[in-house]
Design a protein around this motif. Structure first.
Motif, PDB file in Angstrom:
ATOM      1  N   HIS A   1      -7.124  12.863 -12.044  1.00  0.00           N
ATOM      2  CA  HIS A   1      -7.493  11.956 -13.135  1.00  0.00           C
ATOM      3  C   HIS A   1      -6.338  11.038 -13.534  1.00  0.00           C
ATOM      4  N   TYR A   2      -5.259  11.035 -12.763  1.00  0.00           N
ATOM      5  CA  TYR A   2      -4.093  10.215 -13.119  1.00  0.00           C
ATOM      6  C   TYR A   2      -4.348   8.772 -12.700  1.00  0.00           C
ATOM      7  N   ALA A   3      -4.758   7.967 -13.665  1.00  0.00           N
ATOM      8  CA  ALA A   3      -5.225   6.600 -13.410  1.00  0.00           C
ATOM      9  C   ALA A   3      -4.208   5.690 -12.719  1.00  0.00           C
ATOM     10  N   PRO A   4      -2.916   5.698 -13.116  1.00  0.00           N
ATOM     11  CA  PRO A   4      -1.985   4.766 -12.455  1.00  0.00           C
ATOM     12  C   PRO A   4      -1.928   4.918 -10.938  1.00  0.00           C
ATOM     13  N   SER A   5      -2.030   6.132 -10.435  1.00  0.00           N
ATOM     14  CA  SER A   5      -1.981   6.313  -8.974  1.00  0.00           C
ATOM     15  C   SER A   5      -3.237   5.761  -8.307  1.00  0.00           C
ATOM     16  N   HIS A   6      -4.382   5.867  -8.975  1.00  0.00           N
ATOM     17  CA  HIS A   6      -5.604   5.265  -8.419  1.00  0.00           C
ATOM     18  C   HIS A   6      -5.445   3.750  -8.307  1.00  0.00           C
TER      19      HIS A   6
ATOM     20  N   TRP B   1       6.027   6.946  -9.489  1.00  0.00           N
ATOM     21  CA  TRP B   1       7.146   6.012  -9.382  1.00  0.00           C
ATOM     22  C   TRP B   1       7.879   6.175  -8.058  1.00  0.00           C
ATOM     23  N   MET B   2       7.942   7.398  -7.547  1.00  0.00           N
ATOM     24  CA  MET B   2       8.565   7.610  -6.233  1.00  0.00           C
ATOM     25  C   MET B   2       7.782   6.837  -5.165  1.00  0.00           C
ATOM     26  N   ALA B   3       6.469   6.833  -5.303  1.00  0.00           N
ATOM     27  CA  ALA B   3       5.626   6.050  -4.392  1.00  0.00           C
ATOM     28  C   ALA B   3       5.972   4.569  -4.498  1.00  0.00           C
ATOM     29  N   PHE B   4       6.117   4.101  -5.734  1.00  0.00           N
ATOM     30  CA  PHE B   4       6.430   2.688  -5.965  1.00  0.00           C
ATOM     31  C   PHE B   4       7.747   2.295  -5.296  1.00  0.00           C
ATOM     32  N   VAL B   5       8.814   3.083  -5.519  1.00  0.00           N
ATOM     33  CA  VAL B   5      10.116   2.703  -4.943  1.00  0.00           C
ATOM     34  C   VAL B   5      10.121   2.870  -3.423  1.00  0.00           C
ATOM     35  N   THR B   6       9.334   3.827  -2.926  1.00  0.00           N
ATOM     36  CA  THR B   6       9.219   3.995  -1.467  1.00  0.00           C
ATOM     37  C   THR B   6       8.587   2.750  -0.850  1.00  0.00           C
ATOM     38  N   GLY B   7       7.560   2.234  -1.489  1.00  0.00           N
ATOM     39  CA  GLY B   7       6.935   0.994  -1.029  1.00  0.00           C
ATOM     40  C   GLY B   7       7.887  -0.185  -1.111  1.00  0.00           C
ATOM     41  N   LYS B   8       8.667  -0.252  -2.187  1.00  0.00           N
ATOM     42  CA  LYS B   8       9.629  -1.342  -2.328  1.00  0.00           C
ATOM     43  C   LYS B   8      10.701  -1.268  -1.248  1.00  0.00           C
ATOM     44  N   ASN B   9      10.959  -0.060  -0.740  1.00  0.00           N
ATOM     45  CA  ASN B   9      11.924   0.106   0.348  1.00  0.00           C
ATOM     46  C   ASN B   9      11.285  -0.130   1.718  1.00  0.00           C
ATOM     47  N   GLY B  10      10.000  -0.538   1.727  1.00  0.00           N
ATOM     48  CA  GLY B  10       9.350  -0.951   2.968  1.00  0.00           C
ATOM     49  C   GLY B  10       8.492   0.081   3.659  1.00  0.00           C
ATOM     50  N   SER B  11       8.399   1.286   3.098  1.00  0.00           N
ATOM     51  CA  SER B  11       7.573   2.320   3.722  1.00  0.00           C
ATOM     52  C   SER B  11       6.259   2.463   2.970  1.00  0.00           C
TER      53      SER B  11
ATOM     54  N   ALA C   1       4.692   5.478   0.740  1.00  0.00           N
ATOM     55  CA  ALA C   1       4.209   5.263  -0.625  1.00  0.00           C
ATOM     56  C   ALA C   1       2.828   5.880  -0.805  1.00  0.00           C
ATOM     57  N   LEU C   2       1.954   5.659   0.175  1.00  0.00           N
ATOM     58  CA  LEU C   2       0.605   6.224   0.115  1.00  0.00           C
ATOM     59  C   LEU C   2       0.651   7.742   0.026  1.00  0.00           C
ATOM     60  N   ASP C   3       1.551   8.364   0.776  1.00  0.00           N
ATOM     61  CA  ASP C   3       1.709   9.831   0.726  1.00  0.00           C
ATOM     62  C   ASP C   3       2.096  10.296  -0.673  1.00  0.00           C
ATOM     63  N   TRP C   4       3.044   9.599  -1.300  1.00  0.00           N
ATOM     64  CA  TRP C   4       3.479  10.001  -2.643  1.00  0.00           C
ATOM     65  C   TRP C   4       2.345   9.831  -3.662  1.00  0.00           C
ATOM     66  N   TYR C   5       1.598   8.721  -3.566  1.00  0.00           N
ATOM     67  CA  TYR C   5       0.467   8.528  -4.487  1.00  0.00           C
ATOM     68  C   TYR C   5      -0.564   9.645  -4.304  1.00  0.00           C
ATOM     69  N   ASN C   6      -0.822  10.001  -3.052  1.00  0.00           N
ATOM     70  CA  ASN C   6      -1.793  11.069  -2.790  1.00  0.00           C
ATOM     71  C   ASN C   6      -1.304  12.421  -3.306  1.00  0.00           C
ATOM     72  N   LYS C   7       0.008  12.640  -3.259  1.00  0.00           N
ATOM     73  CA  LYS C   7       0.559  13.882  -3.827  1.00  0.00           C
ATOM     74  C   LYS C   7       0.301  13.936  -5.334  1.00  0.00           C
ATOM     75  N   ALA C   8       0.486  12.791  -5.992  1.00  0.00           N
ATOM     76  CA  ALA C   8       0.227  12.734  -7.435  1.00  0.00           C
ATOM     77  C   ALA C   8      -1.233  13.052  -7.732  1.00  0.00           C
ATOM     78  N   LEU C   9      -2.144  12.466  -6.945  1.00  0.00           N
ATOM     79  CA  LEU C   9      -3.572  12.690  -7.189  1.00  0.00           C
ATOM     80  C   LEU C   9      -4.023  14.091  -6.786  1.00  0.00           C
TER      81      LEU C   9
END
Length: 200
Positions: free
Chosen positions: A137-142, A110-120, A124-132
């Motif tokens: 195996h965390y499907a939503p981030s994929h 979700w931090m990735a999601f809001v970061t993207g909504k704030n234009g970065s 956002a990609l960095d936060w998604y990669n941290k989750a993975l």
């Protein structure tokens, strides 16, 4: 352009559903005495799922006071704020959750999601990669990385890889994701055929 808007709209819906149901965080805290999920947390989640945002917020705020080291209430406060499009407040809640549990993949996603909504989008990609990195195996981030690669960065190869991984992890249940995979595979086949023709 219509496809981009459609993908983003559907993705936001999928993200909201996945993150709040299967991915809802537990009430883990550092102390062994509080490892179990208290009934108040289940009650707050029920309010959240019912759509009673105000009551759910109040319930989660109370939980942050009773269980100050628990990440779950902060995560869900962030989700509620994000759903209200208050991305700045949501980010503060997710940071608070991650300070209590750095391995909270729901908060990271979700931090990735809001970061993207704030234009970065790079952020956002960095936060998604941290989750993975914590849970590959965390499907939503994929799914979210795939959408980001396809619609923002215009990199169909990595997008296709993440769509396929999401598809595999979820048992291929999403007809939409199956269609997106088919479209990207068809486009790749067409490019390969054209390159082969040019190289003759």
């Amino acid at each position: 352009m219509a496809r981009l808007i459609s993908i983003i709209s559907i993705a936001l819906t999928l993200l909201s559903i996945v993150a709040c149901s299967a991915g809802a965080p537990t009430m883990k805290v550092s102390s062994a005495a509080h490892k179990l999920v208290p009934p108040e947390f289940d009650a707050a989640l029920a309010l959240m799922k019912s759509g009673d945002t105000e009551a759910a917020e109040q319930a989660f705020v109370r939980l942050t006071e009773v269980y100050p080291r628990a990440a779950g209430p902060w995560t869900n406060l962030g989700i509620l704020a994000a759903r209200q499009q208050n991305y700045e407040r949501a980010a503060k809640y997710f940071i608070a959750a991650l300070q209590r549990d750095a391995n909270n993949v729901v908060a990271l996603n979700w931090m990735a999601f809001v970061t993207g909504k704030n234009g970065s989008y790079a952020g956002a990609l960095d936060w998604y990669n941290k989750a993975l990195a914590i849970n590959e195996h965390y499907a939503p981030s994929h799914l979210n990385i795939a959408i980001l690669y396809e619609t923002v960065f215009k990199h169909p190869g990595p997008a296709l890889a993440h769509y396929r991984r999401y598809h595999e992890l979820t048992g291929g249940d999403s007809i939409l994701v199956s269609a997106w995979i088919y479209e990207l595979e068809s486009a790749n086949d067409l490019v390969a055929a054209n390159v082969a023709q040019v190289n003759k």
